[in-house]
Motif scaffolding. Structure first.
Motif, PDB file in Angstrom:
ATOM      1  N   GLY A 169      55.517  31.101  35.714  1.00  0.00           N
ATOM      2  CA  GLY A 169      56.772  30.358  35.762  1.00  0.00           C
ATOM      3  C   GLY A 169      57.890  31.027  34.977  1.00  0.00           C
ATOM      4  N   ARG A 170      58.996  31.281  35.639  1.00  0.00           N
ATOM      5  CA  ARG A 170      60.205  31.721  34.954  1.00  0.00           C
ATOM      6  C   ARG A 170      60.702  30.581  34.071  1.00  0.00           C
ATOM      7  N   GLN A 171      61.423  30.932  33.011  1.00  0.00           N
ATOM      8  CA  GLN A 171      61.973  29.929  32.105  1.00  0.00           C
ATOM      9  C   GLN A 171      63.496  30.018  32.028  1.00  0.00           C
ATOM     10  N   ASP A 172      64.109  30.655  33.043  1.00  0.00           N
ATOM     11  CA  ASP A 172      65.555  30.895  33.002  1.00  0.00           C
ATOM     12  C   ASP A 172      66.360  29.932  33.867  1.00  0.00           C
ATOM     13  N   GLY A 173      65.683  29.009  34.558  1.00  0.00           N
ATOM     14  CA  GLY A 173      66.398  28.055  35.397  1.00  0.00           C
ATOM     15  C   GLY A 173      66.910  28.632  36.700  1.00  0.00           C
ATOM     16  N   VAL A 174      66.587  29.872  37.012  1.00  0.00           N
ATOM     17  CA  VAL A 174      67.056  30.517  38.242  1.00  0.00           C
ATOM     18  C   VAL A 174      66.052  30.245  39.352  1.00  0.00           C
ATOM     19  N   ARG A 175      66.479  29.507  40.359  1.00  0.00           N
ATOM     20  CA  ARG A 175      65.569  29.131  41.443  1.00  0.00           C
ATOM     21  C   ARG A 175      65.535  30.235  42.510  1.00  0.00           C
ATOM     22  N   VAL A 176      65.067  31.392  42.087  1.00  0.00           N
ATOM     23  CA  VAL A 176      64.826  32.524  42.980  1.00  0.00           C
ATOM     24  C   VAL A 176      63.362  32.914  42.847  1.00  0.00           C
ATOM     25  N   LEU A 177      62.646  32.883  43.943  1.00  0.00           N
ATOM     26  CA  LEU A 177      61.253  33.298  43.965  1.00  0.00           C
ATOM     27  C   LEU A 177      61.188  34.815  44.074  1.00  0.00           C
ATOM     28  N   GLN A 178      60.511  35.431  43.124  1.00  0.00           N
ATOM     29  CA  GLN A 178      60.274  36.875  43.174  1.00  0.00           C
ATOM     30  C   GLN A 178      58.826  37.130  43.575  1.00  0.00           C
ATOM     31  N   VAL A 179      58.651  37.911  44.619  1.00  0.00           N
ATOM     32  CA  VAL A 179      57.321  38.335  45.048  1.00  0.00           C
ATOM     33  C   VAL A 179      57.348  39.851  45.179  1.00  0.00           C
ATOM     34  N   TYR A 180      56.456  40.514  44.484  1.00  0.00           N
ATOM     35  CA  TYR A 180      56.340  41.955  44.678  1.00  0.00           C
ATOM     36  C   TYR A 180      54.882  42.349  44.651  1.00  0.00           C
ATOM     37  N   GLY A 181      54.609  43.543  45.156  1.00  0.00           N
ATOM     38  CA  GLY A 181      53.210  43.892  45.250  1.00  0.00           C
ATOM     39  C   GLY A 181      52.959  45.336  45.591  1.00  0.00           C
ATOM     40  N   LEU A 182      51.680  45.597  45.804  1.00  0.00           N
ATOM     41  CA  LEU A 182      51.170  46.941  46.029  1.00  0.00           C
ATOM     42  C   LEU A 182      50.209  46.911  47.206  1.00  0.00           C
ATOM     43  N   ALA A 183      50.394  47.851  48.114  1.00  0.00           N
ATOM     44  CA  ALA A 183      49.470  48.025  49.232  1.00  0.00           C
ATOM     45  C   ALA A 183      49.052  49.489  49.282  1.00  0.00           C
ATOM     46  N   ALA A 184      48.004  49.773  50.043  1.00  0.00           N
ATOM     47  CA  ALA A 184      47.469  51.128  50.061  1.00  0.00           C
ATOM     48  C   ALA A 184      46.940  51.492  51.445  1.00  0.00           C
ATOM     49  N   ARG A 185      46.771  52.787  51.632  1.00  0.00           N
ATOM     50  CA  ARG A 185      46.251  53.289  52.902  1.00  0.00           C
ATOM     51  C   ARG A 185      44.784  52.898  53.102  1.00  0.00           C
ATOM     52  N   HIS A 186      44.057  52.770  51.998  1.00  0.00           N
ATOM     53  CA  HIS A 186      42.647  52.406  52.063  1.00  0.00           C
ATOM     54  C   HIS A 186      42.433  51.085  51.319  1.00  0.00           C
ATOM     55  N   PRO A 187      41.493  50.275  51.772  1.00  0.00           N
ATOM     56  CA  PRO A 187      41.290  48.971  51.128  1.00  0.00           C
ATOM     57  C   PRO A 187      40.659  49.119  49.750  1.00  0.00           C
ATOM     58  N   GLY A 188      40.939  48.157  48.891  1.00  0.00           N
ATOM     59  CA  GLY A 188      40.211  48.021  47.646  1.00  0.00           C
ATOM     60  C   GLY A 188      39.019  47.108  47.870  1.00  0.00           C
ATOM     61  N   THR A 189      38.322  46.810  46.793  1.00  0.00           N
ATOM     62  CA  THR A 189      37.178  45.907  46.849  1.00  0.00           C
ATOM     63  C   THR A 189      37.447  44.718  45.946  1.00  0.00           C
ATOM     64  N   ALA A 190      37.545  43.521  46.521  1.00  0.00           N
ATOM     65  CA  ALA A 190      37.797  42.325  45.730  1.00  0.00           C
ATOM     66  C   ALA A 190      36.615  42.051  44.810  1.00  0.00           C
ATOM     67  N   VAL A 191      36.922  41.617  43.587  1.00  0.00           N
ATOM     68  CA  VAL A 191      35.908  41.326  42.584  1.00  0.00           C
ATOM     69  C   VAL A 191      36.115  39.893  42.095  1.00  0.00           C
ATOM     70  N   GLU A 192      35.039  39.124  42.026  1.00  0.00           N
ATOM     71  CA  GLU A 192      35.095  37.775  41.497  1.00  0.00           C
ATOM     72  C   GLU A 192      34.384  37.717  40.139  1.00  0.00           C
ATOM     73  N   ASN A 193      34.734  36.724  39.348  1.00  0.00           N
ATOM     74  CA  ASN A 193      34.192  36.573  38.000  1.00  0.00           C
ATOM     75  C   ASN A 193      33.064  35.538  38.022  1.00  0.00           C
ATOM     76  N   PRO A 194      31.848  35.907  37.639  1.00  0.00           N
ATOM     77  CA  PRO A 194      30.748  34.929  37.687  1.00  0.00           C
ATOM     78  C   PRO A 194      30.926  33.756  36.731  1.00  0.00           C
ATOM     79  N   ARG A 195      31.845  33.851  35.768  1.00  0.00           N
ATOM     80  CA  ARG A 195      32.092  32.721  34.863  1.00  0.00           C
ATOM     81  C   ARG A 195      33.048  31.695  35.492  1.00  0.00           C
ATOM     82  N   GLN A 196      33.657  32.047  36.621  1.00  0.00           N
ATOM     83  CA  GLN A 196      34.686  31.195  37.212  1.00  0.00           C
ATOM     84  C   GLN A 196      34.402  30.934  38.678  1.00  0.00           C
ATOM     85  N   VAL A 197      34.751  29.744  39.123  1.00  0.00           N
ATOM     86  CA  VAL A 197      34.768  29.446  40.555  1.00  0.00           C
ATOM     87  C   VAL A 197      35.871  30.268  41.195  1.00  0.00           C
TER      88      VAL A 197
END
Length: 336
Positions: A169-197
């Protein structure tokens, strides 16, 4: 776990430097992030000002890949591409779409369409920053509405595996959603945490649409992109009101995730890069001291003021970890 390439050409660094000078001299620069309103940043598709205020002097966050890098705009989405990797970012005014749910749906429609058309079409990692993340009651909470909009677009895109992600959550009162990310030519492997659902399996009490992300994404044989991680065990928040205990639980989750990823060095330290989000900036001294006490060879850290997706949680950590000589490789790239 499937066999993986031996190396990844992607590097993350924190640098106290001038963004314009970096852009001029480094043809492998994929993205540069400045934090807060006061950070001087040049206009460039590879540069993004993140709407979270730093706590203390903040470095730039710098991503490098195997250059050269090309960059530009696709309508309201900015991008840069080099070697194996694609950076993308979109900023969406909520008012133009009627609220956070529709803004999230639109942002993820644009991201999914753009990434799927690229040669680097495997989503690895996403960051989401939105104002007043905990405002609203019950299913009308803004985070739950964001999750609904995001999930609709991801389902429509036919995404089969969730990327790693953070939502703060931003704390500046600006109602602008920022979405950024990273993609690749080859897939990664998703990892889950056994301590968490797994987040997408959360029960109904957390909203009508569970969050859609993996706990981490392994890239190559020795790199892990770490999703936003907090003091959640199973699916329940732990230690309400106790920042020190929440930090210890968060670190237990991070080390569990690193072990599950099967890295050669499954412990936070010299090969790590951490971003710490604090609901209250006054917690910074306690949290930094405890991190340095708990982690041998404490890694570079960036502290940001930001609200966590559950009201009772005081802090969250995300970042990156590399095993086997990560620090040496990163420094060599940084100083070349």
């Amino acid at each position: 776990m499937p066999s993986l390439p031996v190396t990844s050409t992607l590097r993350f660094d924190y640098e106290h430097s001038d963004a314009e000078a970096l852009l001029r001299r480094d043809d492998a620069l994929l993205a540069v992030f400045g934090f807060g309103a006061a950070c001087p940043l040049p206009p460039d598709a590879r540069v993004l000002r993140v709407g979270l205020e730093p706590i203390g002097a903040a470095p730039l966050e710098v991503w490098r890949t195997s250059g050269p890098v090309h960059h530009g705009h696709d309508g309201d989405l900015r991008w840069s591409s080099g070697g194996e990797h694609l950076f993308f970012a979109i900023e969406v005014e909520e008012a133009a779409h009627g609220g956070i749910e529709a803004a999230a749906e639109y942002a993820y429609q644009r991201v999914a369409r753009f990434v799927s058309a690229s040669t680097q079409h495997h989503l690895l990692r996403l960051w989401n920053y939105l104002d007043a993340i905990n405002a609203g009651g019950g299913d009308a909470e803004r985070y739950r509405l964001f999750c609904r909009g995001r999930a609709r677009s991801l389902a429509a895109s036919g995404l089969r595996h969730y990327p790693a992600a953070s939502a703060i959550g931003r704390q500046d009162g600006v109602r602008v959603l920022q979405v950024y990310g990273l993609a690749a030519r080859h897939p990664g492997t998703a990892v889950e945490n056994p301590r968490q659902v797994s987040a997408w399996r959360y029960p109904r009490q957390y909203g009508p649409t569970p969050p859609t992300f993996a706990r981490g994404m392994r890239v190559g044989a020795r790199q892990l992109l770490i999703s936003g991680t907090a003091a959640v065990v199973g699916h329940a928040s732990c230690h309400p009101g106790d920042a020190g205990a929440q930090l210890d639980e968060t670190l237990a989750n991070l080390h569990s995730l690193l072990r599950e990823a099967g890295l050669a060095e499954p412990t936070l330290g010299r090969g790590s890069l951490l971003k710490i989000y604090l609901r209250d900036a006054a917690l910074a001294t306690l949290v930094e001291a405890r991190l340095r006490e708990r982690i041998a060879n404490a890694p570079p850290m960036l502290m940001l003021a930001g609200d966590i997706c559950r009201r009772e949680l005081l802090l969250e950590i995300d970042g990156e970890h590399r095993a086997d000589g990560a620090a040496t490789e990163s420094a060599a790239l940084q100083n070349r």
